[in-house]
Design a protein around this motif. Structure first.
Motif, short mmCIF file in Angstrom:
data_model
loop_
_atom_site.label_atom_id
_atom_site.label_comp_id
_atom_site.label_asym_id
_atom_site.label_seq_id
_atom_site.Cartn_x
_atom_site.Cartn_y
_atom_site.Cartn_z
N ILE A 216 0.84 -1.21 0.00
CA ILE A 216 0.00 0.00 0.00
C ILE A 216 0.87 1.25 0.00
CG2 ILE A 216 -1.44 1.39 1.59
CD1 ILE A 216 -2.98 -1.18 2.15
N THR A 217 0.50 2.23 -0.79
CA THR A 217 1.04 3.58 -0.63
C THR A 217 -0.08 4.41 -0.04
OG1 THR A 217 2.55 3.33 -2.50
CG2 THR A 217 2.05 5.57 -1.80
N ARG A 218 0.18 4.97 1.15
CA ARG A 218 -0.89 5.66 1.88
C ARG A 218 -1.33 6.94 1.16
NH1 ARG A 218 1.93 4.65 7.66
NH2 ARG A 218 3.61 5.70 6.57
N LEU A 219 -2.51 7.40 1.55
CA LEU A 219 -3.07 8.59 0.91
C LEU A 219 -2.13 9.79 1.05
CD1 LEU A 219 -5.95 9.41 -0.38
CD2 LEU A 219 -6.22 10.68 1.75
N HIS A 220 -1.86 10.45 -0.07
CA HIS A 220 -1.00 11.63 -0.04
C HIS A 220 -1.29 12.51 -1.25
CE1 HIS A 220 1.10 8.89 -2.78
NE2 HIS A 220 1.67 9.96 -3.32
N GLN A 221 -0.78 13.73 -1.21
CA GLN A 221 -0.74 14.60 -2.39
C GLN A 221 0.72 14.72 -2.79
OE1 GLN A 221 -2.33 18.01 -0.25
NE2 GLN A 221 -3.90 18.28 -1.81
N MET B 172 1.17 11.24 -13.82
CA MET B 172 0.86 10.50 -15.03
C MET B 172 1.48 9.12 -14.86
SD MET B 172 1.22 12.07 -18.75
CE MET B 172 0.33 13.60 -18.65
N HIS B 173 0.74 8.22 -14.28
CA HIS B 173 1.32 6.94 -13.84
C HIS B 173 1.01 5.84 -14.85
CE1 HIS B 173 2.91 4.53 -10.41
NE2 HIS B 173 2.35 3.57 -11.12
N ALA B 174 2.06 5.14 -15.31
CA ALA B 174 1.86 4.07 -16.30
C ALA B 174 2.02 2.71 -15.62
CB ALA B 174 2.89 4.21 -17.41
N ARG C 201 5.37 9.09 -13.24
CA ARG C 201 5.92 10.22 -13.98
C ARG C 201 5.16 11.45 -13.54
NH1 ARG C 201 5.24 11.49 -18.05
NH2 ARG C 201 7.03 11.19 -19.38
N LYS C 202 5.79 12.58 -13.62
CA LYS C 202 5.17 13.83 -13.17
C LYS C 202 5.28 14.86 -14.28
CE LYS C 202 5.18 11.68 -9.38
NZ LYS C 202 4.08 11.12 -8.69
N CYS C 203 4.35 15.80 -14.30
CA CYS C 203 4.41 16.89 -15.27
C CYS C 203 3.98 18.17 -14.57
CB CYS C 203 3.43 16.65 -16.41
SG CYS C 203 3.97 15.40 -17.57
#
Ligand SMILES: O=C(O)CCC(=O)C(=O)O
Length: 318
Positions: free
Chosen positions: A173-178, A186-188, A258-260
């Protein structure tokens, strides 16, 4: 230091644990199960993507957008262990008690043995593979819809293509975050499946009169915009800046984060960068005390950033 009223935006372990527990039982867990799906589109053009989703800050899953990537067609955990097995990585780096170093080959062994023995899942989160195994990049060509990343203009090409791999065992699990710094996600998805729960940037979790988190109010508020989506190999999820996200691995999984940076968010991006730098420079002791889980990672990030921008930290003036 200012007190963060919104529990969803706090970074201390107690608040993170409390929100995570909310996803396991009670009103948030119920709402999460029944949450509507993020819109899914296939055969979309870059222009349609820009007009209908980016411009309007609407999340979307682009079905099969990365389906022809060599990574999606050929990768497995063993394949990565063969290519980059000796590379050192930090396993479970998001959990300060469980974090430990291993080689990638050892990580794959631990994951495979853990799966067979039903042990609690291991997760290699946010692996910046380009520093240690850059040859993997050619299996994940840059996406045409991601060319708007303004970090290229600010920090150069290598910073804007410095993506991260997320490799983990079913149940991780990756916990809730911003995400920090106003970047779009943009996650592939490359191997396996994972479920994303997302909430809009205005989602708020307050304490009620008894000091308990009011999860029912969070679920009832139209601002929360709770949605879910299961990503399958080749799918790309677009999540505009400041959307909250929580991820659960439904199978063993590999994904590319990925981030933009949209130019529209440039001012806020610079503001967050400056705020973080000034807090570290002028208020280090207080930051260390109030954010023990975060301070090391923020220091590292800022050192890497300074390095990338060719900034000599020993110099005060150019
Ligand atoms: O896949 C995950 O576990 C987390 C990915 C994530 O948070 C991201 O890509 O921004």
């Amino acid at each position: 230091m200012a007190h963060e009223e919104n529990i969803l935006r706090r970074h201390d372990l107690a608040s993170l644990t409390l929100v995570e527990q909310g996803f396991h039982s009670g009103p948030l867990a119920e709402a999460a199960k029944a949450a509507p799906s993020v819109e899914r589109r296939s055969d979309i053009t870059p222009e349609q993507f820009r007009q209908e989703y980016r411009r309007q800050n609407r999340p979307v899953v682009l079905e099969g957008y990365a389906a022809d990537w060599p990574a999606v067609r050929t990768w497995s955990f063993d394949h990565l262990a063969e290519r980059c097995g000796s590379v050192r990585v930090i396993i479970d780096s998001y959990n300060s008690k469980a974090a430990r170093e291993a080689s990638l080959a050892e990580f794959v062994e631990i994951l495979t043995a853990g799966r067979a023995a039903n042990r609690s899942p291991v997760y290699l989160q946010e692996w910046y593979y380009k520093t240690s195994c850059p040859e993997l990049a050619r299996d994940m060509p840059e996406l045409d819809i991601a060319q708007y990343d303004f970090r290229r203009n600010l920090y150069g090409d290598s910073a804007s293509t410095n993506h991260q791999l997320w490799l983990g065992q079913q149940g991780g699990i990756t916990r809730l975050h911003q995400d920090s710094y106003m970047v779009d996600v943009m996650h592939a998805q490359i191997v396996g499946e994972k479920r994303w729960h997302v909430m809009g940037p205005k989602a708020v979790l307050h304490s009620d009169d008894r000091g308990e988190p009011d999860l029912a109010a969070l679920c009832e508020s139209p601002d929360t915009q709770l949605m879910q989506s299961v990503l399958k190999p080749g799918d790309v999820l677009f999540l505009p800046a400041m959307w909250f996200h929580r991820i659960e691995l439904l199978t063993d999984s590999i994904g590319l984060g990925r981030k933009c940076l949209d130019e529209a968010n440039l001012q806020m991006h610079m503001h967050q960068r400056m705020a973080e730098l000034l807090a570290l420079a002028l208020n280090y002791d207080e930051v260390k005390q109030s954010h023990p889980e975060l301070v090391d990672v923020v220091m590292t990030r800022n050192r890497v950033w300074a390095n990338r921008m060719n900034i000599d930290l020993a110099r005060l003036r150019p």
